[in-house]
Design an enzyme around this catalytic site. Structure first.
Site, PDB file in Angstrom:
ATOM      1  N   THR A  86       0.862  -1.182   0.000  1.00  0.00           N
ATOM      2  CA  THR A  86       0.000   0.000   0.000  1.00  0.00           C
ATOM      3  C   THR A  86       0.900   1.234   0.000  1.00  0.00           C
ATOM      4  O   THR A  86       2.118   1.113   0.006  1.00  0.00           O
ATOM      5  CB  THR A  86      -0.902   0.026   1.258  1.00  0.00           C
ATOM      6  OG1 THR A  86      -0.108   0.352   2.401  1.00  0.00           O
ATOM      7  CG2 THR A  86      -1.616  -1.304   1.465  1.00  0.00           C
ATOM      8  N   CYS A  87       0.295   2.405   0.044  1.00  0.00           N
ATOM      9  CA  CYS A  87       1.119   3.618   0.068  1.00  0.00           C
ATOM     10  C   CYS A  87       1.889   3.757   1.381  1.00  0.00           C
ATOM     11  O   CYS A  87       2.875   4.476   1.446  1.00  0.00           O
ATOM     12  CB  CYS A  87       0.259   4.858  -0.189  1.00  0.00           C
ATOM     13  SG  CYS A  87      -1.071   5.082   0.993  1.00  0.00           S
ATOM     14  N   ARG A 131       2.822   0.885   3.411  1.00  0.00           N
ATOM     15  CA  ARG A 131       3.485  -0.329   3.865  1.00  0.00           C
ATOM     16  C   ARG A 131       3.769  -1.270   2.710  1.00  0.00           C
ATOM     17  O   ARG A 131       3.069  -1.256   1.695  1.00  0.00           O
ATOM     18  CB  ARG A 131       2.672  -1.056   4.939  1.00  0.00           C
ATOM     19  CG  ARG A 131       1.434  -1.755   4.447  1.00  0.00           C
ATOM     20  CD  ARG A 131       0.616  -2.394   5.567  1.00  0.00           C
ATOM     21  NE  ARG A 131       0.169  -1.403   6.508  1.00  0.00           N
ATOM     22  CZ  ARG A 131       0.577  -1.315   7.775  1.00  0.00           C
ATOM     23  NH1 ARG A 131       1.432  -2.195   8.259  1.00  0.00           N
ATOM     24  NH2 ARG A 131       0.144  -0.369   8.566  1.00  0.00           N
ATOM     25  N   HIS A 143       0.361  -8.697  14.577  1.00  0.00           N
ATOM     26  CA  HIS A 143       0.581  -7.590  13.640  1.00  0.00           C
ATOM     27  C   HIS A 143      -0.479  -7.590  12.539  1.00  0.00           C
ATOM     28  O   HIS A 143      -1.063  -6.541  12.240  1.00  0.00           O
ATOM     29  CB  HIS A 143       1.977  -7.686  13.034  1.00  0.00           C
ATOM     30  CG  HIS A 143       2.263  -6.613  12.045  1.00  0.00           C
ATOM     31  ND1 HIS A 143       2.590  -5.327  12.412  1.00  0.00           N
ATOM     32  CD2 HIS A 143       2.233  -6.616  10.675  1.00  0.00           C
ATOM     33  CE1 HIS A 143       2.759  -4.586  11.332  1.00  0.00           C
ATOM     34  NE2 HIS A 143       2.559  -5.351  10.266  1.00  0.00           N
ATOM     35  N   SER A 173      -2.461   1.794  11.224  1.00  0.00           N
ATOM     36  CA  SER A 173      -2.513   2.708  10.085  1.00  0.00           C
ATOM     37  C   SER A 173      -1.998   4.087  10.456  1.00  0.00           C
ATOM     38  O   SER A 173      -1.980   4.453  11.638  1.00  0.00           O
ATOM     39  CB  SER A 173      -3.949   2.821   9.572  1.00  0.00           C
ATOM     40  OG  SER A 173      -4.394   1.586   9.077  1.00  0.00           O
ATOM     41  N   GLU A 182      -8.700   4.153   9.524  1.00  0.00           N
ATOM     42  CA  GLU A 182      -8.905   4.387   8.094  1.00  0.00           C
ATOM     43  C   GLU A 182      -9.483   3.138   7.445  1.00  0.00           C
ATOM     44  O   GLU A 182      -9.165   2.017   7.826  1.00  0.00           O
ATOM     45  CB  GLU A 182      -7.604   4.848   7.419  1.00  0.00           C
ATOM     46  CG  GLU A 182      -6.497   3.847   7.409  1.00  0.00           C
ATOM     47  CD  GLU A 182      -6.439   2.997   6.154  1.00  0.00           C
ATOM     48  OE1 GLU A 182      -7.258   3.187   5.241  1.00  0.00           O
ATOM     49  OE2 GLU A 182      -5.583   2.130   6.093  1.00  0.00           O
TER      50      GLU A 182
END
Length: 197
Positions: A49-50, A52, A98, A108, A113
């Protein structure tokens, strides 16, 4: 067999480094198709993702297969330059903990989110469709997704600003008052810029 995660995120490296490790769906698909090329890796899910980039994996032995997991991760990301300190690694119960925090959006950039649960689901489905999951990751991801949904429906976690974009708008309104009738320059053409607009 060992359950392990190798990753980096918004807590461990700045955005300029995270951008180097962004993996396209095609790159992820290709990596999952070649999972058997990495000795000792039995199952894998890649979450990119942006904020991770993470590989959840089942390996024969975490010590013996540490380099194979790192090579798998780096190959999927296109072999960017890196320092070992960029990465975190969890195994066993810590890995499970995790993933559940990620799916519930507790890990997040903006607590609660909503996009991350969908991204976890998409990562799992892609891995499953590519034959990269089996009993362990199937069960783990199905439970994590169910837990993420439950957290969203049974708590108030999503009642406040739930995206970086929305948080930015709220901060601008706090500083400037109403944004109605104001001009603004939005720099960017990606998903976050669209959400902010």
């Amino acid at each position: 067999m060992d359950l392990v995660i190798l990753g980096l995120n918004h807590k461990t490296v700045p955005v300029a480094i995270r951008e180097r490790f962004t993996m396209t769906p095609d790159a992820i698909h290709d990596a999952l198709q070649h999972l058997d090329d990495y000795g000792g890796l039995r199952e894998a899910v890649i979450l990119s993702t942006c904020n991770r980039a993470e590989v959840y994996a089942v390996v024969d032995d975490v010590r013996d297969n540490e380099q194979a997991l790192r090579d798998f991760f780096l190959d999927a990301a296109g072999r960017p330059a890196y320092e070992p300190s960029y990465f975190y690694s969890y195994r066993g119960k810590a890995c499970i903990h995790h993933l559940f925090n990620v799916a519930a959006s507790l890990d997040s950039l903006v607590l609660g989110e909503g996009q991350i649960l969908s991204q976890v689901k998409q990562a799992y489905v892609m891995a499953h469709e590519n034959g990269a999951t089996s009993a362990i990751l199937n069960m783990l991801f199905q439970q994590a997704i169910a837990t993420g949904k439950r957290v969203r429906t049974e708590t108030h976690i999503a009642y406040n600003a739930v995206s970086v974009s929305y948080t930015a708008v709220q901060m601008a309104e706090k500083q400037l008052g109403s944004l109605a009738g104001r001009n603004l320059l939005l720099y960017g053409a990606g998903q976050m810029a669209r959400l902010t607009a």
